[in-house]
Enzyme design. Structure first.
Site: not given
Length: 578
Positions: A197, A340, A438, A462, A509
Protein backbone atom coordinates in the site's frame (compact mmCIF):
# COMPACT_ATOMS: atom_id res chain seq x y z
CA UNK A 1 34.23 5.71 -7.76
CA UNK A 2 37.90 5.19 -6.91
CA UNK A 3 38.94 6.57 -3.53
CA UNK A 4 35.47 6.58 -2.05
CA UNK A 5 34.75 5.19 1.40
CA UNK A 6 32.71 2.04 1.88
CA UNK A 7 29.64 4.14 2.63
CA UNK A 8 29.95 6.19 -0.56
CA UNK A 9 28.49 3.57 -2.80
CA UNK A 10 25.41 2.55 -4.69
CA UNK A 11 22.81 0.68 -2.67
CA UNK A 12 20.82 -1.72 -4.81
CA UNK A 13 17.22 -2.39 -3.87
CA UNK A 14 13.80 -2.85 -5.49
CA UNK A 15 12.19 -0.07 -7.59
CA UNK A 16 8.75 0.78 -6.20
CA UNK A 17 7.82 4.24 -7.54
CA UNK A 18 9.41 5.76 -10.64
CA UNK A 19 11.39 8.97 -10.70
CA UNK A 20 14.68 10.61 -9.72
CA UNK A 21 15.29 12.51 -6.49
CA UNK A 22 18.23 14.30 -4.90
CA UNK A 23 17.93 15.07 -1.22
CA UNK A 24 19.16 14.83 2.34
CA UNK A 25 18.53 11.70 4.39
CA UNK A 26 15.98 11.97 7.19
CA UNK A 27 15.57 8.78 9.18
CA UNK A 28 12.00 8.11 10.29
CA UNK A 29 12.60 5.85 13.23
CA UNK A 30 9.97 4.20 15.37
CA UNK A 31 9.56 6.07 18.62
CA UNK A 32 10.55 3.96 21.61
CA UNK A 33 8.09 4.30 24.46
CA UNK A 34 8.99 3.21 27.97
CA UNK A 35 5.50 1.85 28.58
CA UNK A 36 5.40 -0.31 25.43
CA UNK A 37 6.57 -3.25 27.47
CA UNK A 38 3.93 -4.96 29.60
CA UNK A 39 3.57 -3.24 32.98
CA UNK A 40 1.39 -4.57 35.75
CA UNK A 41 -1.08 -2.27 37.43
CA UNK A 42 -3.06 -2.43 40.65
CA UNK A 43 -6.69 -3.46 40.79
CA UNK A 44 -7.65 0.15 41.49
CA UNK A 45 -6.08 1.26 38.19
CA UNK A 46 -7.91 -1.22 35.92
CA UNK A 47 -11.00 0.90 35.23
CA UNK A 48 -8.90 3.96 34.46
CA UNK A 49 -6.70 1.98 32.05
CA UNK A 50 -9.76 0.53 30.32
CA UNK A 51 -11.16 4.04 29.91
CA UNK A 52 -7.85 5.23 28.48
CA UNK A 53 -7.79 2.39 25.97
CA UNK A 54 -11.40 2.88 24.82
CA UNK A 55 -10.77 6.62 24.44
CA UNK A 56 -7.70 5.88 22.34
CA UNK A 57 -9.69 3.50 20.11
CA UNK A 58 -12.38 6.15 19.58
CA UNK A 59 -9.78 8.83 18.80
CA UNK A 60 -7.91 6.52 16.43
CA UNK A 61 -11.16 5.73 14.61
CA UNK A 62 -11.80 9.45 14.07
CA UNK A 63 -8.24 10.09 12.89
CA UNK A 64 -8.24 7.19 10.44
CA UNK A 65 -11.66 8.13 9.04
CA UNK A 66 -10.40 11.67 8.46
CA UNK A 67 -7.19 10.36 6.86
CA UNK A 68 -9.24 8.09 4.62
CA UNK A 69 -11.39 10.97 3.40
CA UNK A 70 -8.37 13.19 2.78
CA UNK A 71 -6.54 10.42 0.92
CA UNK A 72 -9.60 9.72 -1.25
CA UNK A 73 -9.78 13.38 -2.28
CA UNK A 74 -6.07 13.96 -2.83
CA UNK A 75 -4.84 10.56 -3.99
CA UNK A 76 -7.81 8.40 -5.00
CA UNK A 77 -10.52 6.12 -3.70
CA UNK A 78 -8.62 2.94 -4.47
CA UNK A 79 -5.58 4.05 -2.47
CA UNK A 80 -7.78 5.32 0.36
CA UNK A 81 -9.52 1.97 0.70
CA UNK A 82 -6.51 0.59 2.61
CA UNK A 83 -7.73 2.51 5.63
CA UNK A 84 -10.94 0.47 5.63
CA UNK A 85 -8.81 -2.42 6.88
CA UNK A 86 -7.47 -0.18 9.66
CA UNK A 87 -10.97 0.75 10.74
CA UNK A 88 -11.93 -2.92 10.65
CA UNK A 89 -9.10 -3.79 13.06
CA UNK A 90 -10.45 -1.20 15.52
CA UNK A 91 -13.76 -3.06 15.48
CA UNK A 92 -12.24 -6.54 15.53
CA UNK A 93 -12.99 -8.42 18.78
CA UNK A 94 -9.89 -10.56 18.29
CA UNK A 95 -7.79 -7.42 18.60
CA UNK A 96 -9.73 -4.96 20.74
CA UNK A 97 -11.36 -7.45 23.12
CA UNK A 98 -8.08 -9.28 23.66
CA UNK A 99 -6.44 -6.02 24.72
CA UNK A 100 -9.33 -5.33 27.08
CA UNK A 101 -9.04 -8.85 28.50
CA UNK A 102 -5.35 -8.38 29.27
CA UNK A 103 -5.99 -5.10 31.03
CA UNK A 104 -8.80 -6.60 33.10
CA UNK A 105 -7.64 -10.17 33.67
CA UNK A 106 -3.86 -9.82 33.62
CA UNK A 107 -3.74 -6.31 35.14
CA UNK A 108 -1.57 -4.92 32.36
CA UNK A 109 -1.36 -1.21 31.56
CA UNK A 110 -3.33 -0.12 28.50
CA UNK A 111 -0.14 0.72 26.62
CA UNK A 112 1.59 -2.50 27.59
CA UNK A 113 -1.43 -4.65 26.71
CA UNK A 114 -1.94 -2.87 23.38
CA UNK A 115 1.75 -3.23 22.50
CA UNK A 116 1.78 -6.95 23.33
CA UNK A 117 -1.43 -7.78 21.45
CA UNK A 118 -0.35 -5.72 18.44
CA UNK A 119 2.99 -7.54 18.21
CA UNK A 120 1.43 -10.98 18.64
CA UNK A 121 -1.26 -10.28 16.05
CA UNK A 122 1.27 -8.84 13.61
CA UNK A 123 3.63 -11.81 14.02
CA UNK A 124 0.76 -14.25 13.56
CA UNK A 125 -0.47 -12.56 10.36
CA UNK A 126 3.04 -12.25 8.93
CA UNK A 127 3.58 -15.98 9.35
CA UNK A 128 0.48 -16.98 7.36
CA UNK A 129 0.95 -18.40 3.84
CA UNK A 130 -2.01 -16.40 2.50
CA UNK A 131 -0.72 -13.24 0.77
CA UNK A 132 -3.64 -11.02 1.72
CA UNK A 133 -3.56 -11.95 5.39
CA UNK A 134 0.23 -11.77 5.70
CA UNK A 135 0.16 -8.29 4.16
CA UNK A 136 -2.26 -7.20 6.90
CA UNK A 137 0.62 -7.45 9.40
CA UNK A 138 1.78 -3.98 8.32
CA UNK A 139 -1.77 -2.66 8.74
CA UNK A 140 -2.09 -3.89 12.31
CA UNK A 141 1.33 -2.41 13.14
CA UNK A 142 0.12 0.90 11.71
CA UNK A 143 -3.04 0.80 13.83
CA UNK A 144 -1.14 -0.29 16.93
CA UNK A 145 1.42 2.49 16.55
CA UNK A 146 -1.37 5.05 16.32
CA UNK A 147 -3.04 3.68 19.46
CA UNK A 148 0.25 3.63 21.35
CA UNK A 149 0.91 7.22 20.40
CA UNK A 150 -2.51 8.24 21.68
CA UNK A 151 -2.04 6.28 24.89
CA UNK A 152 1.32 7.97 25.38
CA UNK A 153 -0.33 11.37 24.90
CA UNK A 154 1.67 12.00 21.75
CA UNK A 155 0.17 14.37 19.21
CA UNK A 156 -0.64 12.37 16.10
CA UNK A 157 -0.41 14.72 13.17
CA UNK A 158 1.43 15.26 9.93
CA UNK A 159 5.18 14.93 10.40
CA UNK A 160 7.02 17.92 8.97
CA UNK A 161 10.25 17.71 6.97
CA UNK A 162 12.72 20.20 5.58
CA UNK A 163 12.47 20.83 1.82
CA UNK A 164 14.37 18.22 -0.17
CA UNK A 165 14.09 15.43 2.38
CA UNK A 166 14.60 11.78 1.45
CA UNK A 167 12.78 9.78 4.10
CA UNK A 168 14.53 6.57 5.11
CA UNK A 169 12.77 4.02 7.32
CA UNK A 170 12.73 0.38 8.23
CA UNK A 171 9.21 0.28 6.81
CA UNK A 172 6.65 2.91 5.84
CA UNK A 173 3.04 2.43 6.80
CA UNK A 174 0.18 3.57 4.57
CA UNK A 175 -0.65 6.27 7.14
CA UNK A 176 2.87 7.65 7.11
CA UNK A 177 3.02 7.69 3.32
CA UNK A 178 -0.37 9.35 2.88
CA UNK A 179 0.57 12.05 5.39
CA UNK A 180 3.86 13.01 3.69
CA UNK A 181 4.25 16.66 2.74
CA UNK A 182 5.48 18.06 -0.58
CA UNK A 183 8.90 18.65 1.02
CA UNK A 184 9.62 14.91 0.77
CA UNK A 185 11.28 14.15 -2.56
CA UNK A 186 12.19 10.47 -2.14
CA UNK A 187 11.55 7.35 -0.06
CA UNK A 188 13.86 4.47 0.89
CA UNK A 189 12.92 1.51 3.10
CA UNK A 190 14.74 -1.45 4.57
CA UNK A 191 11.72 -3.70 4.10
CA UNK A 192 8.59 -3.47 1.99
CA UNK A 193 7.03 -4.53 -1.27
CA UNK A 194 6.56 -2.71 -4.57
CA UNK A 195 2.97 -3.98 -4.53
CA UNK A 196 2.38 -2.81 -0.94
CA UNK A 197 0.00 0.00 0.00
CA UNK A 198 2.81 2.45 0.80
CA UNK A 199 4.36 1.92 -2.65
CA UNK A 200 1.00 2.34 -4.38
CA UNK A 201 0.41 5.64 -2.59
CA UNK A 202 3.98 6.79 -3.37
CA UNK A 203 3.42 6.12 -7.09
CA UNK A 204 0.20 8.10 -7.07
CA UNK A 205 1.92 10.98 -5.27
CA UNK A 206 4.81 10.74 -7.79
CA UNK A 207 7.44 10.34 -5.06
CA UNK A 208 10.39 8.16 -6.20
CA UNK A 209 10.66 5.14 -3.91
CA UNK A 210 12.87 2.08 -3.49
CA UNK A 211 12.17 -0.75 -1.06
CA UNK A 212 13.91 -3.80 0.34
CA UNK A 213 17.33 -2.16 0.78
CA UNK A 214 17.98 -4.34 3.84
CA UNK A 215 21.15 -4.07 5.90
CA UNK A 216 22.75 -1.79 3.31
CA UNK A 217 21.02 1.09 5.12
CA UNK A 218 22.80 0.41 8.42
CA UNK A 219 25.50 3.05 7.93
CA UNK A 220 23.30 5.60 6.18
CA UNK A 221 23.12 8.71 8.35
CA UNK A 222 20.85 11.73 8.70
CA UNK A 223 21.87 14.64 6.52
CA UNK A 224 23.78 12.69 3.91
CA UNK A 225 23.10 13.53 0.28
CA UNK A 226 21.62 10.69 -1.74
CA UNK A 227 20.16 10.14 -5.18
CA UNK A 228 17.09 7.91 -5.26
CA UNK A 229 16.44 6.27 -8.63
CA UNK A 230 12.95 4.80 -8.50
CA UNK A 231 13.32 3.38 -12.00
CA UNK A 232 16.56 1.44 -11.45
CA UNK A 233 15.94 0.71 -7.75
CA UNK A 234 19.19 2.28 -6.56
CA UNK A 235 20.39 4.78 -3.96
CA UNK A 236 23.66 6.61 -4.66
CA UNK A 237 25.25 7.84 -1.44
CA UNK A 238 27.24 11.09 -1.40
CA UNK A 239 27.56 11.49 -5.17
CA UNK A 240 30.24 13.88 -6.40
CA UNK A 241 29.58 17.16 -8.23
CA UNK A 242 29.78 15.62 -11.70
CA UNK A 243 27.33 12.85 -10.77
CA UNK A 244 24.89 15.37 -9.28
CA UNK A 245 25.08 17.48 -12.43
CA UNK A 246 24.27 14.43 -14.55
CA UNK A 247 21.29 13.55 -12.36
CA UNK A 248 19.96 17.12 -12.51
CA UNK A 249 20.21 16.99 -16.30
CA UNK A 250 18.17 13.78 -16.28
CA UNK A 251 15.63 15.39 -13.97
CA UNK A 252 15.28 18.38 -16.29
CA UNK A 253 14.77 16.08 -19.25
CA UNK A 254 12.12 14.10 -17.36
CA UNK A 255 10.33 17.30 -16.33
CA UNK A 256 10.31 18.54 -19.93
CA UNK A 257 9.02 15.18 -21.14
CA UNK A 258 6.33 15.16 -18.46
CA UNK A 259 5.15 18.66 -19.35
CA UNK A 260 4.91 17.71 -23.01
CA UNK A 261 3.07 14.52 -22.14
CA UNK A 262 0.50 16.31 -20.00
CA UNK A 263 -0.07 18.91 -22.69
CA UNK A 264 -0.77 16.18 -25.23
CA UNK A 265 -2.58 13.87 -22.82
CA UNK A 266 -6.10 14.59 -24.05
CA UNK A 267 -5.38 13.78 -27.68
CA UNK A 268 -5.93 10.20 -28.88
CA UNK A 269 -2.98 7.83 -29.01
CA UNK A 270 -2.23 7.16 -32.68
CA UNK A 271 0.99 5.46 -33.71
CA UNK A 272 3.36 7.08 -36.18
CA UNK A 273 1.87 4.94 -38.97
CA UNK A 274 -1.74 5.70 -38.06
CA UNK A 275 -2.74 2.78 -35.84
CA UNK A 276 -5.22 3.72 -33.11
CA UNK A 277 -4.53 2.40 -29.60
CA UNK A 278 -7.16 3.13 -26.95
CA UNK A 279 -5.72 4.38 -23.65
CA UNK A 280 -8.18 3.98 -20.81
CA UNK A 281 -8.18 4.34 -17.03
CA UNK A 282 -8.44 1.86 -14.19
CA UNK A 283 -10.78 3.14 -11.48
CA UNK A 284 -11.87 1.87 -8.08
CA UNK A 285 -15.09 3.85 -7.66
CA UNK A 286 -17.04 6.78 -9.17
CA UNK A 287 -14.83 9.10 -7.10
CA UNK A 288 -11.93 8.32 -9.46
CA UNK A 289 -13.75 9.55 -12.57
CA UNK A 290 -12.63 13.18 -12.31
CA UNK A 291 -8.94 12.26 -12.16
CA UNK A 292 -9.35 9.80 -15.04
CA UNK A 293 -10.94 12.40 -17.30
CA UNK A 294 -8.36 15.03 -16.31
CA UNK A 295 -5.57 12.57 -17.11
CA UNK A 296 -6.82 12.07 -20.66
CA UNK A 297 -8.60 8.71 -20.32
CA UNK A 298 -10.59 7.72 -23.40
CA UNK A 299 -12.83 5.51 -21.31
CA UNK A 300 -12.55 3.01 -18.48
CA UNK A 301 -10.67 -0.23 -19.06
CA UNK A 302 -11.21 -1.59 -15.56
CA UNK A 303 -13.90 -0.48 -13.12
CA UNK A 304 -13.40 -2.56 -9.99
CA UNK A 305 -16.77 -3.11 -8.33
CA UNK A 306 -15.41 -4.48 -5.05
CA UNK A 307 -15.70 -1.08 -3.34
CA UNK A 308 -19.47 -1.51 -3.28
CA UNK A 309 -19.09 -4.70 -1.29
CA UNK A 310 -16.08 -3.79 0.85
CA UNK A 311 -17.49 -0.47 2.03
CA UNK A 312 -20.82 -1.99 3.03
CA UNK A 313 -21.97 -4.11 5.94
CA UNK A 314 -24.40 -5.98 3.67
CA UNK A 315 -24.66 -7.29 0.14
CA UNK A 316 -25.17 -4.17 -2.02
CA UNK A 317 -28.66 -3.90 -3.42
CA UNK A 318 -29.52 -3.68 -7.10
CA UNK A 319 -30.42 0.00 -6.67
CA UNK A 320 -27.15 0.82 -4.91
CA UNK A 321 -25.14 -0.83 -7.65
CA UNK A 322 -27.18 0.78 -10.44
CA UNK A 323 -26.50 4.24 -9.02
CA UNK A 324 -22.72 3.70 -9.01
CA UNK A 325 -22.56 2.16 -12.49
CA UNK A 326 -24.82 4.83 -13.98
CA UNK A 327 -22.68 7.65 -12.54
CA UNK A 328 -19.55 6.37 -14.30
CA UNK A 329 -21.29 5.56 -17.59
CA UNK A 330 -22.90 8.99 -17.81
CA UNK A 331 -19.59 10.70 -17.02
CA UNK A 332 -17.91 9.01 -20.00
CA UNK A 333 -20.77 9.37 -22.48
CA UNK A 334 -20.18 7.27 -25.59
CA UNK A 335 -16.70 6.18 -24.47
CA UNK A 336 -16.36 2.52 -23.42
CA UNK A 337 -16.67 1.66 -19.75
CA UNK A 338 -15.52 -1.86 -18.86
CA UNK A 339 -16.96 -2.98 -15.54
CA UNK A 340 -15.49 -6.05 -13.89
CA UNK A 341 -17.92 -8.32 -12.12
CA UNK A 342 -17.39 -9.07 -8.45
CA UNK A 343 -13.90 -10.32 -7.71
CA UNK A 344 -13.72 -11.45 -4.09
CA UNK A 345 -11.92 -14.34 -2.49
CA UNK A 346 -8.15 -14.66 -2.50
CA UNK A 347 -7.01 -11.27 -1.26
CA UNK A 348 -10.50 -9.79 -1.01
CA UNK A 349 -12.62 -11.42 1.72
CA UNK A 350 -15.86 -9.86 2.95
CA UNK A 351 -16.72 -9.83 6.67
CA UNK A 352 -20.43 -10.51 6.07
CA UNK A 353 -19.92 -13.22 3.44
CA UNK A 354 -19.92 -16.87 4.42
CA UNK A 355 -16.76 -17.97 2.70
CA UNK A 356 -15.15 -21.29 3.50
CA UNK A 357 -11.64 -21.30 4.92
CA UNK A 358 -9.21 -22.37 2.23
CA UNK A 359 -5.58 -23.37 2.60
CA UNK A 360 -4.74 -21.46 -0.57
CA UNK A 361 -7.53 -19.02 -1.44
CA UNK A 362 -5.66 -17.71 -4.49
CA UNK A 363 -6.21 -21.14 -6.01
CA UNK A 364 -9.66 -21.45 -4.50
CA UNK A 365 -13.22 -20.24 -4.93
CA UNK A 366 -12.63 -16.64 -5.96
CA UNK A 367 -14.01 -14.25 -8.61
CA UNK A 368 -16.21 -16.02 -11.19
CA UNK A 369 -16.02 -19.26 -9.22
CA UNK A 370 -17.51 -17.55 -6.19
CA UNK A 371 -20.16 -15.78 -8.27
CA UNK A 372 -21.34 -18.95 -10.01
CA UNK A 373 -21.42 -20.74 -6.66
CA UNK A 374 -23.56 -17.89 -5.26
CA UNK A 375 -26.00 -17.12 -8.10
CA UNK A 376 -28.34 -14.98 -6.01
CA UNK A 377 -25.51 -12.57 -5.23
CA UNK A 378 -24.41 -12.62 -8.87
CA UNK A 379 -27.91 -12.08 -10.27
CA UNK A 380 -28.25 -8.84 -8.29
CA UNK A 381 -25.12 -7.47 -9.94
CA UNK A 382 -26.07 -8.69 -13.41
CA UNK A 383 -29.52 -7.09 -13.16
CA UNK A 384 -27.94 -3.79 -12.10
CA UNK A 385 -25.48 -3.97 -15.01
CA UNK A 386 -28.24 -4.63 -17.55
CA UNK A 387 -30.23 -1.67 -16.28
CA UNK A 388 -27.11 0.51 -16.25
CA UNK A 389 -26.43 -0.32 -19.90
CA UNK A 390 -29.15 2.19 -20.79
CA UNK A 391 -26.84 5.05 -19.78
CA UNK A 392 -23.65 4.49 -21.75
CA UNK A 393 -21.33 2.21 -23.68
CA UNK A 394 -21.11 -0.69 -21.24
CA UNK A 395 -18.74 -3.61 -21.50
CA UNK A 396 -18.77 -6.25 -18.76
CA UNK A 397 -15.82 -8.51 -18.11
CA UNK A 398 -15.66 -11.58 -15.94
CA UNK A 399 -12.49 -12.19 -13.91
CA UNK A 400 -10.56 -15.46 -13.45
CA UNK A 401 -12.28 -17.32 -16.28
CA UNK A 402 -10.64 -20.64 -17.05
CA UNK A 403 -13.00 -22.45 -19.42
CA UNK A 404 -15.87 -22.07 -21.88
CA UNK A 405 -18.38 -23.58 -19.46
CA UNK A 406 -17.92 -20.60 -17.12
CA UNK A 407 -18.58 -18.16 -19.97
CA UNK A 408 -21.70 -20.06 -20.98
CA UNK A 409 -22.93 -20.11 -17.37
CA UNK A 410 -22.51 -16.33 -17.10
CA UNK A 411 -24.36 -15.79 -20.40
CA UNK A 412 -27.17 -18.03 -19.18
CA UNK A 413 -27.53 -15.96 -16.00
CA UNK A 414 -27.55 -12.76 -18.05
CA UNK A 415 -30.33 -14.23 -20.22
CA UNK A 416 -32.27 -15.22 -17.10
CA UNK A 417 -31.92 -11.70 -15.70
CA UNK A 418 -33.09 -10.15 -19.00
CA UNK A 419 -36.19 -12.32 -18.89
CA UNK A 420 -36.87 -11.27 -15.29
CA UNK A 421 -36.48 -7.57 -16.05
CA UNK A 422 -38.69 -7.86 -19.12
CA UNK A 423 -41.40 -9.62 -17.11
CA UNK A 424 -41.22 -6.87 -14.48
CA UNK A 425 -41.50 -4.13 -17.08
CA UNK A 426 -38.02 -2.80 -16.28
CA UNK A 427 -36.00 -1.10 -18.99
CA UNK A 428 -32.52 -2.36 -19.74
CA UNK A 429 -29.84 -2.05 -22.39
CA UNK A 430 -27.46 -4.24 -24.31
CA UNK A 431 -23.83 -4.75 -23.38
CA UNK A 432 -20.71 -6.52 -24.54
CA UNK A 433 -19.39 -9.47 -22.56
CA UNK A 434 -15.71 -10.22 -22.20
CA UNK A 435 -13.32 -12.08 -19.95
CA UNK A 436 -10.13 -11.33 -18.07
CA UNK A 437 -7.20 -13.50 -19.03
CA UNK A 438 -5.48 -13.98 -15.67
CA UNK A 439 -5.00 -17.73 -15.49
CA UNK A 440 -2.35 -19.24 -17.77
CA UNK A 441 -4.89 -21.84 -18.90
CA UNK A 442 -7.08 -19.06 -20.33
CA UNK A 443 -4.20 -17.77 -22.43
CA UNK A 444 -3.24 -21.25 -23.61
CA UNK A 445 -6.91 -21.92 -24.50
CA UNK A 446 -7.54 -18.44 -25.89
CA UNK A 447 -8.37 -19.85 -29.33
CA UNK A 448 -11.16 -21.88 -27.75
CA UNK A 449 -12.45 -19.03 -25.56
CA UNK A 450 -12.26 -16.18 -28.08
CA UNK A 451 -15.27 -17.19 -30.24
CA UNK A 452 -17.50 -17.07 -27.15
CA UNK A 453 -16.76 -13.49 -26.03
CA UNK A 454 -16.82 -9.93 -27.40
CA UNK A 455 -13.40 -8.93 -26.07
CA UNK A 456 -10.55 -10.03 -23.83
CA UNK A 457 -8.61 -8.08 -21.22
CA UNK A 458 -5.33 -9.40 -19.86
CA UNK A 459 -4.79 -8.91 -16.13
CA UNK A 460 -1.00 -9.07 -16.05
CA UNK A 461 -0.74 -8.85 -12.25
CA UNK A 462 -2.33 -12.23 -11.59
CA UNK A 463 -1.20 -13.72 -14.90
CA UNK A 464 2.41 -13.00 -13.92
CA UNK A 465 1.95 -14.32 -10.40
CA UNK A 466 0.39 -17.57 -11.58
CA UNK A 467 2.73 -18.07 -14.53
CA UNK A 468 5.95 -17.53 -12.57
CA UNK A 469 4.66 -19.09 -9.31
CA UNK A 470 5.75 -15.95 -7.45
CA UNK A 471 3.84 -14.48 -4.53
CA UNK A 472 4.14 -10.77 -5.40
CA UNK A 473 3.71 -9.82 -1.75
CA UNK A 474 6.64 -11.95 -0.58
CA UNK A 475 9.73 -9.76 -0.11
CA UNK A 476 12.10 -12.71 -0.30
CA UNK A 477 11.13 -13.61 -3.86
CA UNK A 478 9.62 -10.37 -5.10
CA UNK A 479 12.61 -9.80 -7.38
CA UNK A 480 11.36 -12.79 -9.40
CA UNK A 481 8.01 -11.11 -10.08
CA UNK A 482 8.27 -9.30 -13.41
CA UNK A 483 5.47 -8.98 -15.96
CA UNK A 484 8.03 -8.48 -18.74
CA UNK A 485 9.20 -12.07 -18.35
CA UNK A 486 9.22 -13.78 -21.78
CA UNK A 487 6.87 -16.49 -20.49
CA UNK A 488 4.23 -13.85 -19.68
CA UNK A 489 4.80 -12.06 -22.99
CA UNK A 490 4.36 -15.35 -24.87
CA UNK A 491 0.98 -15.84 -23.20
CA UNK A 492 -0.01 -12.32 -24.21
CA UNK A 493 0.97 -13.07 -27.83
CA UNK A 494 -1.05 -16.30 -27.77
CA UNK A 495 -4.10 -14.42 -26.52
CA UNK A 496 -3.76 -11.66 -29.12
CA UNK A 497 -3.28 -14.11 -31.98
CA UNK A 498 -6.39 -16.04 -30.98
CA UNK A 499 -8.45 -12.84 -30.65
CA UNK A 500 -7.27 -11.53 -34.03
CA UNK A 501 -8.53 -14.68 -35.77
CA UNK A 502 -12.10 -13.98 -34.67
CA UNK A 503 -11.84 -10.20 -34.88
CA UNK A 504 -12.18 -9.19 -31.22
CA UNK A 505 -10.03 -6.63 -29.37
CA UNK A 506 -7.54 -7.41 -26.61
CA UNK A 507 -6.65 -5.01 -23.81
CA UNK A 508 -4.18 -5.07 -20.94
CA UNK A 509 -5.34 -3.70 -17.59
CA UNK A 510 -2.59 -4.86 -15.23
CA UNK A 511 0.42 -2.84 -14.06
CA UNK A 512 2.27 -3.66 -17.28
CA UNK A 513 -0.17 -1.50 -19.25
CA UNK A 514 1.04 1.63 -17.46
CA UNK A 515 4.73 0.93 -18.14
CA UNK A 516 5.50 3.36 -20.98
CA UNK A 517 8.76 1.57 -21.77
CA UNK A 518 6.82 -1.63 -22.54
CA UNK A 519 4.09 0.02 -24.63
CA UNK A 520 5.81 -0.66 -27.95
CA UNK A 521 6.30 -4.32 -27.08
CA UNK A 522 2.62 -4.70 -26.17
CA UNK A 523 1.53 -3.10 -29.44
CA UNK A 524 3.85 -5.47 -31.27
CA UNK A 525 2.29 -8.43 -29.49
CA UNK A 526 -1.13 -7.39 -30.82
CA UNK A 527 -2.68 -5.47 -27.92
CA UNK A 528 -5.24 -2.89 -29.08
CA UNK A 529 -6.11 -1.20 -25.78
CA UNK A 530 -4.19 -0.28 -22.62
CA UNK A 531 -5.75 0.63 -19.28
CA UNK A 532 -3.86 2.12 -16.33
CA UNK A 533 -3.94 4.57 -13.44
CA UNK A 534 -4.74 8.12 -14.53
CA UNK A 535 -1.26 9.42 -13.66
CA UNK A 536 0.38 7.20 -16.28
CA UNK A 537 -1.88 7.93 -19.24
CA UNK A 538 -0.02 10.94 -20.63
CA UNK A 539 3.39 9.22 -20.67
CA UNK A 540 2.01 6.12 -22.37
CA UNK A 541 0.25 8.20 -25.03
CA UNK A 542 3.47 10.07 -25.85
CA UNK A 543 5.33 6.78 -26.14
CA UNK A 544 2.70 5.29 -28.46
CA UNK A 545 2.85 8.24 -30.84
CA UNK A 546 6.45 7.37 -31.64
CA UNK A 547 5.70 3.71 -32.39
CA UNK A 548 5.37 2.13 -35.82
CA UNK A 549 3.59 -1.18 -36.27
CA UNK A 550 6.44 -2.86 -38.14
CA UNK A 551 9.09 -1.87 -35.59
CA UNK A 552 6.81 -2.87 -32.71
CA UNK A 553 6.24 -6.30 -34.23
CA UNK A 554 9.95 -6.78 -34.82
CA UNK A 555 10.68 -5.83 -31.21
CA UNK A 556 7.99 -8.19 -29.91
CA UNK A 557 9.33 -11.05 -32.03
CA UNK A 558 12.81 -10.39 -30.70
CA UNK A 559 11.99 -10.20 -26.98
CA UNK A 560 9.99 -13.43 -27.17
CA UNK A 561 13.27 -15.22 -27.93
CA UNK A 562 15.09 -13.81 -24.91
CA UNK A 563 15.78 -15.88 -21.81
CA UNK A 564 14.79 -13.57 -18.96
CA UNK A 565 12.88 -10.46 -17.90
CA UNK A 566 16.20 -8.69 -17.28
CA UNK A 567 17.21 -9.22 -20.91
CA UNK A 568 13.81 -7.98 -22.09
CA UNK A 569 14.12 -4.84 -19.99
CA UNK A 570 17.67 -4.24 -21.21
CA UNK A 571 16.60 -4.53 -24.85
CA UNK A 572 13.60 -2.24 -24.38
CA UNK A 573 15.68 0.36 -22.55
CA UNK A 574 18.41 0.24 -25.20
CA UNK A 575 15.83 0.85 -27.92
CA UNK A 576 14.34 3.77 -25.97
CA UNK A 577 17.76 5.43 -25.68
CA UNK A 578 18.75 4.80 -29.30
Amino acid sequence: MKGRTALERQIKSIPAAAGLAIGKVVWLRKHDRADDVPRHISEDEVDAELSRFHAAVAAAREQIAELRNTTAKQVGEEEASVFDAHLAFLADPAYVDETVRRIRREALSATGACSAVTKETSDMLASLPDEYLSARAADIRDVGDRLLGLLSSETKGTVTFAPGSVVVADELTPSQTAELTSDVVGLVTRRGSKTGHAAIIARTLAIPMVVGAGDALDDLGDGQTVVVDGDAGTVDVEPDAAELEAVRARQAERAKHRAEALAAGRAPAVTADGRRIEVLANIGSPKDVEAALAGGAEGVGLFRTEFLYQESDHWPTEAEQLEAYRAVLEAFGDAPVIIRTLDIGGDKPLPYAEMPKEDNPFLGQRAVRFCLANPDVFRTQLRALLRAAMFGNLHVMVPMVENVEEVEAVRALFDECRDQLKAEGQTFGELKLGIMVEIPAAAVMADILAPHVDFMSIGTNDLTQYTLAVDRGNERIEHLYDASHPAVLRLIRMTCDAAAKVGIPVGVCGELAGDAAMAETLVGLGVTELSMSATRIADVKVKLRGVTTDRARALADEVLTLASAALVQARVQALAQA
